[in-house]
Design a protein around this motif. Structure first.
Motif, short mmCIF file in Angstrom:
data_model
loop_
_atom_site.label_atom_id
_atom_site.label_comp_id
_atom_site.label_asym_id
_atom_site.label_seq_id
_atom_site.Cartn_x
_atom_site.Cartn_y
_atom_site.Cartn_z
N ARG A 1 8.95 5.05 5.51
CA ARG A 1 8.19 5.59 6.64
C ARG A 1 6.70 5.30 6.57
N TYR A 2 6.28 4.47 5.64
CA TYR A 2 4.86 4.20 5.45
C TYR A 2 4.54 2.70 5.56
N THR A 3 3.37 2.44 6.10
CA THR A 3 2.80 1.10 6.07
C THR A 3 1.70 1.11 5.04
N SER A 4 1.59 0.03 4.29
CA SER A 4 0.49 -0.08 3.34
C SER A 4 -0.34 -1.31 3.68
N PHE A 5 -1.64 -1.15 3.53
CA PHE A 5 -2.60 -2.22 3.75
C PHE A 5 -3.40 -2.32 2.47
N THR A 6 -3.34 -3.47 1.83
CA THR A 6 -3.98 -3.65 0.53
C THR A 6 -5.03 -4.74 0.61
N PHE A 7 -6.19 -4.41 0.06
CA PHE A 7 -7.25 -5.40 -0.07
C PHE A 7 -7.94 -5.15 -1.40
N GLY A 8 -7.97 -6.19 -2.23
CA GLY A 8 -8.55 -6.03 -3.56
C GLY A 8 -7.75 -5.00 -4.35
N ASP A 9 -8.46 -4.03 -4.92
CA ASP A 9 -7.78 -3.00 -5.72
C ASP A 9 -7.53 -1.72 -4.92
N ARG A 10 -7.68 -1.78 -3.61
CA ARG A 10 -7.51 -0.59 -2.77
C ARG A 10 -6.32 -0.75 -1.83
N THR A 11 -5.55 0.32 -1.73
CA THR A 11 -4.41 0.37 -0.81
C THR A 11 -4.51 1.63 0.02
N ILE A 12 -4.40 1.46 1.32
CA ILE A 12 -4.31 2.64 2.18
C ILE A 12 -2.89 2.67 2.73
N ARG A 13 -2.37 3.88 2.88
CA ARG A 13 -1.02 4.06 3.40
C ARG A 13 -1.09 5.00 4.59
N PHE A 14 -0.26 4.72 5.57
CA PHE A 14 -0.18 5.60 6.73
C PHE A 14 1.25 5.59 7.27
N ARG A 15 1.60 6.68 7.94
CA ARG A 15 2.97 6.84 8.44
C ARG A 15 3.23 5.92 9.61
N THR A 16 4.47 5.46 9.66
CA THR A 16 4.93 4.63 10.76
C THR A 16 6.29 5.14 11.22
N SER A 17 6.84 4.50 12.20
CA SER A 17 8.13 4.89 12.74
C SER A 17 9.23 4.77 11.69
N ARG A 18 10.16 5.69 11.73
CA ARG A 18 11.32 5.62 10.83
C ARG A 18 12.17 4.39 11.12
N ALA A 19 12.08 3.89 12.34
CA ALA A 19 12.89 2.74 12.74
C ALA A 19 12.29 1.40 12.31
N LEU A 20 11.06 1.40 11.82
CA LEU A 20 10.44 0.15 11.39
C LEU A 20 11.16 -0.38 10.15
N LEU A 21 11.67 -1.60 10.26
CA LEU A 21 12.36 -2.21 9.13
C LEU A 21 11.42 -3.09 8.31
N ARG A 22 10.61 -3.89 9.01
CA ARG A 22 9.69 -4.78 8.30
C ARG A 22 8.70 -5.41 9.28
N TYR A 23 7.60 -5.86 8.71
CA TYR A 23 6.67 -6.68 9.46
C TYR A 23 7.07 -8.13 9.24
N ILE A 24 7.09 -8.90 10.29
CA ILE A 24 7.51 -10.29 10.21
C ILE A 24 6.31 -11.21 10.05
N GLU A 25 5.27 -10.97 10.87
CA GLU A 25 4.11 -11.85 10.83
C GLU A 25 2.87 -11.14 11.36
N VAL A 26 1.74 -11.52 10.83
CA VAL A 26 0.46 -11.08 11.38
C VAL A 26 0.00 -12.19 12.32
N LYS A 27 -0.08 -11.87 13.60
CA LYS A 27 -0.44 -12.87 14.60
C LYS A 27 -1.94 -12.99 14.78
N GLU A 28 -2.64 -11.86 14.59
CA GLU A 28 -4.08 -11.87 14.80
C GLU A 28 -4.75 -10.82 13.93
N TRP A 29 -5.91 -11.16 13.43
CA TRP A 29 -6.74 -10.25 12.65
C TRP A 29 -8.14 -10.28 13.24
N ASP A 30 -8.65 -9.11 13.63
CA ASP A 30 -9.99 -9.07 14.22
C ASP A 30 -10.71 -7.82 13.73
#
Length: 92
Positions: A16-45
């Protein structure tokens, strides 16, 4: 040669969590229970992500939008300081 890895962040989901990691830091936040996986990052801004995600029960992948700035602010991070050096985000 410049070490590109030090400018790269990763995005992942675990249950139920997404993690975003940069360097030695990771932030986690809740996501949908139905989320299975991220396939691709299409854009970063600068904290705003457009990703393709796979959801349980969805016939096809879904385009999803994630804004990290308010999440970082809620965690008392300085969004500009944390996100500024990131040039690329990949799916872990």
């Amino acid at each position: 040669m410049e070490d590109e890895g030090k400018y790269r962040a990763t995005l992942a989901c675990d249950g139920r969590y997404t993690s975003f990691t940069f360097g030695d830091r990771t932030i986690r936040f809740r996501t949908s229970r139905a989320l299975l996986r991220y396939i691709e990052v299409k854009e970063w801004d600068k904290g705003y992500l457009v990703v393709t995600a796979e959801y349980d029960g969805a016939a096809a992948p879904v385009e999803e939008y994630i804004d990290l700035v308010p999440i970082l602010q809620d965690l008392y991070y300085d969004p500009q300081a944390f996100l500024g050096p990131i040039r690329e985000v990949l799916v872990a």
